[in-house]
Design an enzyme around this catalytic site. Structure first.
Site, PDB file in Angstrom:
ATOM      1  N   GLY A 633       0.788  -1.264   0.044  1.00 49.80           N
ATOM      2  CA  GLY A 633       0.145   0.108   0.141  1.00 49.80           C
ATOM      3  C   GLY A 633       0.788   1.323  -0.046  1.00 49.80           C
ATOM      4  O   GLY A 633       0.218   2.512   0.203  1.00 49.80           O
ATOM      5  N   LYS A 634       2.010   1.189  -0.220  1.00 46.80           N
ATOM      6  CA  LYS A 634       2.911   2.397  -0.360  1.00 46.80           C
ATOM      7  C   LYS A 634       3.374   2.898  -1.861  1.00 46.80           C
ATOM      8  O   LYS A 634       4.178   3.710  -1.929  1.00 46.80           O
ATOM      9  CB  LYS A 634       4.081   2.154   0.573  1.00 46.80           C
ATOM     10  CG  LYS A 634       3.792   1.965   2.086  1.00 46.80           C
ATOM     11  CD  LYS A 634       5.074   1.679   3.022  1.00 46.80           C
ATOM     12  CE  LYS A 634       4.627   1.485   4.360  1.00 46.80           C
ATOM     13  NZ  LYS A 634       3.602   2.119   5.028  1.00 46.80           N
ATOM     14  N   GLY A 635       2.596   2.149  -2.964  1.00 43.94           N
ATOM     15  CA  GLY A 635       2.918   2.746  -4.000  1.00 43.94           C
ATOM     16  C   GLY A 635       4.310   2.152  -4.747  1.00 43.94           C
ATOM     17  O   GLY A 635       5.045   3.017  -5.577  1.00 43.94           O
ATOM     18  N   VAL A 636       5.045   0.947  -3.898  1.00 37.11           N
ATOM     19  CA  VAL A 636       6.256   0.554  -4.472  1.00 37.11           C
ATOM     20  C   VAL A 636       6.185  -0.667  -5.094  1.00 37.11           C
ATOM     21  O   VAL A 636       7.338  -1.448  -4.821  1.00 37.11           O
ATOM     22  CB  VAL A 636       7.230   1.030  -3.326  1.00 37.11           C
ATOM     23  CG1 VAL A 636       7.569   2.130  -3.121  1.00 37.11           C
ATOM     24  CG2 VAL A 636       6.911  -0.016  -2.176  1.00 37.11           C
ATOM     25  N   SER A 639       2.817  -5.705  -4.977  1.00 35.04           N
ATOM     26  CA  SER A 639       2.210  -6.848  -5.804  1.00 35.04           C
ATOM     27  C   SER A 639       3.022  -7.444  -6.846  1.00 35.04           C
ATOM     28  O   SER A 639       3.028  -8.897  -7.175  1.00 35.04           O
ATOM     29  CB  SER A 639       0.840  -6.446  -6.251  1.00 35.04           C
ATOM     30  OG  SER A 639       0.890  -5.214  -7.402  1.00 35.04           O
ATOM     31  N   ALA A 641       6.165  -7.459  -7.041  1.00 37.84           N
ATOM     32  CA  ALA A 641       7.517  -8.265  -6.411  1.00 37.84           C
ATOM     33  C   ALA A 641       6.840  -9.400  -6.264  1.00 37.84           C
ATOM     34  O   ALA A 641       7.798 -10.452  -6.358  1.00 37.84           O
ATOM     35  CB  ALA A 641       8.017  -7.294  -5.378  1.00 37.84           C
ATOM     36  N   ASP A 683       5.673  -1.673 -13.527  1.00 37.18           N
ATOM     37  CA  ASP A 683       6.087  -2.289 -12.057  1.00 37.18           C
ATOM     38  C   ASP A 683       6.361  -3.651 -12.100  1.00 37.18           C
ATOM     39  O   ASP A 683       7.781  -4.179 -11.931  1.00 37.18           O
ATOM     40  CB  ASP A 683       4.700  -2.623 -11.214  1.00 37.18           C
ATOM     41  CG  ASP A 683       3.999  -1.294 -11.034  1.00 37.18           C
ATOM     42  OD1 ASP A 683       4.657  -0.195 -11.227  1.00 37.18           O
ATOM     43  OD2 ASP A 683       2.846  -1.155 -10.321  1.00 37.18           O
TER      44      ASP A 683
END
Length: 1071
Positions: A633-636, A639, A641, A683
């Site tokens: 949930g931190k925008g990095v 999911s 990964a 991503d």
């Protein structure tokens, strides 16, 4: 009449939440003790009278039937309807709020109440304050915390509900906190008490005798507070020798002979105490009675009820809980869970006299005593506020969305950023820590998290021999691996979106940096007849009467932080239908059946995609352990990964050689089509193809890797988490994507109309129209063409139905237009066009001659959007001198400013730049037009003049300026937390301290899909810069109470890491 206090009886107004009977049953025990002490209690409730009157026959008990809240609206016994809960609460408590307050204040005064007690009706606290009466809450949770989860789905317009609830609760003097409590940040202080639990009236022997059940018969009590609709109970659900007592069954419900219907008003504590185990959902009443009477609870998770993780942890800690998978509950595979439950030895020996203790505290407060409250500090309240994604959202007139009483944080909390892996994976730097495993293939590359992961794997192999209490996820992981066989380990990092953001799905160039934090996946293949199966999985196969078949078992560490089940299993044949892989749509529905296990789609979905896209057949069972250090949930890209690490491990264990780029595209199919999140591909590409300390340059059309861009040694990037949960599956992200695709379709349609019946060879402009009539990606449209031909033809907003009527479809396969929804069109269309333009500039500037000017310009590009691009072609002639100097300096890397520049040189610059960025220059190549192009991208002199241009922009440019960061807000993807972080970076950048060190931080922007998450910061690679980042961290905490996680450092992508094949070394036998 007098009581023990020597005065007339005190008057208590006790408000009870309308959610379920659990609140009423615990209130009953407190009220009983207050009345025994000789006082008067008015209970304000919507619960049936018999809950109180069967236990309390007293003239001092008054019941007032008023419903002032609704709690969580449940679609059935297991499912909370988040939107319906908010809608009903608005109808019951928000719209009539003024009338409610007026009526309650008048009534409280009329009964001369000495104390208002609430469990846990928020408006009652405010009414007490308005009436000048003290108030106390008695609870294990508060509705502001529960509803925070619902608001995440409902959108920003519902945030005011959270803050109104919290503001109401803040009028309480303190909260009397029951065991298994949730974070309750709204309350200023707390007093902890023992379990409040109803008394037992009859012995086990008496109850069984009345029911005609012998002591040798095993008894399961089924207690869901209501029969799930359409659920038929069958005799085969119970093992032989068992009988089930059913609470809440309707008279029409047919029950098998080994099931017994109980009256609706039955006193359940006696029956629970007489049973061997209980089957139900977790609520305070059920959990407290299971603990008090030492009766194991077989529980199934409810969707979206944030109270559960805390009660569940308490049950499991005291060996009183067994989780049953929803699928097994509904299909009647109860036996393995019942057999497990009766082997437990519940060990709760804490107090169970909470009713008496609470009653005494309330009497003390009502009689005027002030209780010392040293236990609960402001800092604890503020830490509570962000557990499980508690949202920091705007309050009108506040700098950053936090009520005044949230700013009471103590300053002594540690400033160290916590490791995301602290609870599961240790960071180890010595190769000695890998001695437990023989590495048969690959290299851990000296990565401390990988070495720590291997060490933790080794510890799992010996966990059964440990005398310590072990988490259920660890026990499950230990039980599914054959520790004498090979295990494959893969690793994939998260990513920091340096430039590109949400423009990826529109074909933009993006620059992505793989971060230090990564996901590890351990996988083992086993022949079905040798696979170590969990007991309930074994039971499922036995029930089916089938030979051993391939099974997928998954354990996910850290699952409780997101209230999801830590384990998942399925027969791999469930992914086939007639020997053919099921459709992605069917798979999405399959995994969505149980929200607590929906996360498994990210892992199991990789197997279905390999089946479907590559024709891979999986004949063996598969065990998978997922441990991710990439915070959710931190925008990095947490999911991505997981997907990339899982697919890498599956491919390696099955001998599949998949190139990193192809693997990333396959993982995108998992997220788009099986998970159902409409993300672009950047991503997965960054996680799979990235390299440490480099930026992956990728043109998302759909996934063309342009290479790895070296991060200059004098430049560094950080990420700072805002604490506001981000989700690419959220409504805002999907709506913006739909708006962008709507805009592309409208541009194509408009261009098609212009070229009809025209000879396209006549003019260049009509040739461009033809190209735009078949526009494949928005980012292939140049900014000047967009501004000149289309911007005013796109609406700001458009109703979904109106778009469909005129354009039929938006040509995006992963999103669906809601006909009733109004979508922003112009801003989402404009953003990727300009974003692509800026990313090209940023990439080129990274390779420019190192200087303060270069760093300043890079930072300015992170801040700025239309501002830079609007220069083309709107620079006024009076500034041609600066433009010409800029172009010359770009080409030479720093020719003296007074040197002349020829027309030929200018034409060369313009030609090269035009080719490099794929945009034709307007008009003839002369110094003026050449320099206009050059100034947009690479000019060192321009870098020096950025602030000057900014100051005079209103005169120099015909278009308004807007920043890259705030362009997200224009698309409704901004947030107050990320805005605040960018503001703090700017404050540091322009501070005297920064200037005294020659500059430290230079730019910042929101990342990824926006709507919260992480801010990317760029600065000089100096110790002072890192110190400034820590100061920003502390300033943000001082404002919001949330200590941000800092992302720093980089690591290799999955492709560069490869995979490990390991085998546990045999341990020496102890003599």
């Amino acid at each position: 009449m007098e009581n023990g206090y020597g005065k007339k009886p005190l008057v208590f107004a006790y408000y009870v939440s309308g959610h379920g009977f659990g609140h009423a049953t615990r209130v009953l025990e407190v009220v009983r003790n207050i009345i025994v002490a000789g006082h008067e209690v008015h209970v304000i409730t919507g619960a049936p009278d018999y809950i109180f009157t069967t236990e309390i026959q007293s003239p001092r008990l008054f019941i007032r039937k008023v419903l002032l809240d609704c709690g969580a609206v449940q679609a059935d016994a297991l499912t909370v309807d988040r939107l319906a809960s908010l809608e009903k609460y608005v109808q019951i408590a928000v719209l009539p709020r003024d009338c409610i307050l007026a009526a309650e204040v008048e009534w409280l005064k009329s009964v001369n109440a000495d104390l208002v007690v609430s469990d846990v009706v928020a408006v009652a606290c405010r009414a007490a304050a308005d009436a000048g009466i003290r108030a106390v809450c008695v609870t294990n949770f508060s509705w502001d915390f529960i509803y925070a989860e619902y608001v995440m789905q409902a959108g920003h317009h519902s945030h005011s509900i959270i803050w109104q609830l919290a503001e109401d609760y803040s009028h309480c003097e303190f909260v009397i906190r029951l065991p298994g409590y949730c974070p309750m940040p709204a309350f200023r202080d707390a007093v902890d008490v023992p379990l409040v639990v109803r008394r037992v009236h009859k012995s086990r022997t008496e109850v069984r005798k009345e029911l005609g059940i012998g002591e040798g018969t095993k008894v399961l009590i089924y207690n869901f507070g209501g029969q799930p609709a359409g659920w038929k109970l069958e005799k085969g659900y119970l093992p032989d020798g068992w009988i089930c007592l059913v609470c809440g069954a309707s008279e029409e419900q047919e029950l098998p002979e080994n099931f017994m219907r109980l009256p609706k008003d039955v006193y359940t504590p006696d029956l629970i105490a007489a049973s061997d185990c209980m089957l139900g959902k977790i609520g305070y009443g059920t959990a407290s009675e299971a603990l008090a009477y030492k009766v194991p609870l077989i529980f199934v998770r409810r969707d979206y009820f944030n109270e559960e993780p805390f009660l569940r942890n308490m049950l499991e800690y005291f060996q009183c809980g067994v989780e049953i998978i929803r699928r097994d509950l509904l299909t009647g595979r109860w036996a393995p869970y019942m057999e497990r439950a009766i082997t437990l030895k519940p060990c709760y020996d804490e107090g169970t006299n909470g009713g008496e203790v609470v009653a005494q505290i309330l009497q003390d407060v009502a009689s005027g005593k002030d209780l010392a409250r040293p236990k609960f500090s402001g800092s604890r309240r503020l830490q509570d506020a962000i557990v499980l994604g508690y949202q920091l959202q705007r309050v009108s007139g506040k700098d950053i969305d936090v009520p005044e009483w949230y700013t009471l944080a103590q300053r002594e909390l540690s400033s160290r950023t916590p490791s995301p892996n602290d609870n599961s994976i240790r960071s180890i730097s010595s190769d000695k820590e890998t001695e437990d495993f023989e590495i048969l293939h690959g290299d851990h590359h000296g990565l401390s998290d990988t070495i720590g992961f291997l060490k933790s794997l080794a510890e799992l192999s010996n966990i059964r021999n440990s005398s310590k209490h072990q988490p259920r996820e660890s026990l499950a992981a230990s039980a599914m691996f054959n520790w004498e066989e090979e295990i494959v380990v893969a690793r994939a990092p998260g990513r920091l979106d340096v430039m590109g953001g949400i423009a990826d799905y529109s074909g933009s160039l993006v620059l992505q940096m793989p971060v230090r934090e990564a996901c590890h996946v351990a996988i083992q293949r086993s022949r079905p007849d040798r696979h170590k199966l969990w007991k309930h999985t074994q039971a499922r196969q036995r029930t089916g009467g089938q030979r051993p078949t391939p099974v997928l078992q998954i354990v996910s560490f850290g699952s409780e932080l997101s209230n999801r089940g830590p384990t998942f299993d399925m027969d791999l044949s469930d992914l086939l239908e007639g020997g053919i892989p099921i459709s992605y749509e069917k798979a999405r529905k399959y995994f969505a059946q149980d929200p607590a296990q929906k996360w498994a789609a990210y892992v199991a979905g990789t197997i279905l995609v390999l089946m479907t896209e590559l024709g891979v057949q999986f004949m063996d069972s598969i065990s998978v352990l997922v441990v991710s250090g990439v915070p959710e949930g931190k925008g990095v890209s947490s999911s991505a990964a997981i997907e990339v690490a899982t697919m890498s491990a599956v491919a390696a264990s099955h001998g599949l050689n998949i190139a990193p780029r192809d693997l990333a595209l396959l993982c995108q199919k998992v997220e788009n089509h099986i998970v159902g999140a409409p993300c672009g591909v950047m991503d997965q590409m960054a996680s799979a193809c990235g390299e440490a300390n480099k930026l992956l340059a990728m043109l998302c059309q759909p996934a063309e890797v342009l290479g790895q861009v070296d991060i200059p040694p004098h430049i560094r990037f950080w990420g700072i988490d805002s604490g506001i949960r981000h989700s690419v599956g959220g409504a805002d992200y999907g709506s913006v994507r739909i708006g962008a695709f709507m805009g592309r379709k409208m541009i194509k349609s408009n261009a098609s109309q212009k070229v009809k019946g025209i000879n396209i060879d006549e003019t260049d402009e009509e040739g461009m129209d033809l190209h735009e009539a078949s526009l494949d990606y928005l980012c292939n449209l140049s900014p000047h063409r967009y501004e000149g031909s289309y911007v005013h033809k796109l609406p700001e907003f458009l109703l979904g139905n109106d778009f469909i009527e005129n354009y039929v479809h938006h040509e995006d396969s992963v999103t669906i237009i809601d006909k009733k929804c109004s979508y922003a069109v112009r801003a989402p269309t404009k953003h990727p066009i300009y974003e692509n333009f800026r990313v090209k500039a940023f990439k080129a500037l990274l390779s420019a001659v190192p200087s303060d000017d270069q760093v300043s310009a890079l930072g300015e590009l992170m801040y700025q959007d239309n501002y830079v691009v609007a220069w083309f072609p709107y620079v006024l002639p009076e500034y041609s001198r600066e433009v010409e100097v800029g172009a010359r300096c770009f080409r030479t890397g720093g020719i003296p400013l007074d040197s002349p520049m020829s027309e030929a040189a200018a034409e060369a610059v313009a030609s090269e730049v035009s080719v490099a960025v794929g945009i034709a220059a307007p008009g003839p190549f002369n110094a003026w037009t050449a320099n206009k192009i050059a100034i947009m991208f690479f000019s060192s002199a321009l870098i020096r003049e950025f602030r000057f241009v900014s100051n005079v922009s209103s005169r120099v440019f015909k278009h308004d300026c807007s920043s890259c960061h705030y362009s997200y807000s224009a698309c409704a993807l901004g947030s107050d937390g990320t805005d605040k972080l960018v503001e703090l970076v700017q404050e540091v950048q322009h501070s005297k301290s920064s200037r005294s060190h020659g500059g430290t931080l230079y730019g910042a922007k929101i990342t990824g899909g926006g709507s919260g998450g992480t801010v990317c910061v760029m600065g000089k690679n100096l110790l002072t810069s890192s110190e400034q980042i820590l100061k920003i961290q502390q300033k943000y905490k001082a404002t919001t109470g949330f200590l941000p996680y800092i992302f720093e450092g980089s690591s290799p992508g999955a492709g560069k890491f490869g995979y490990l094949k390991v085998r546990l070394r045999s341990r020496p036998t102890e003599v």
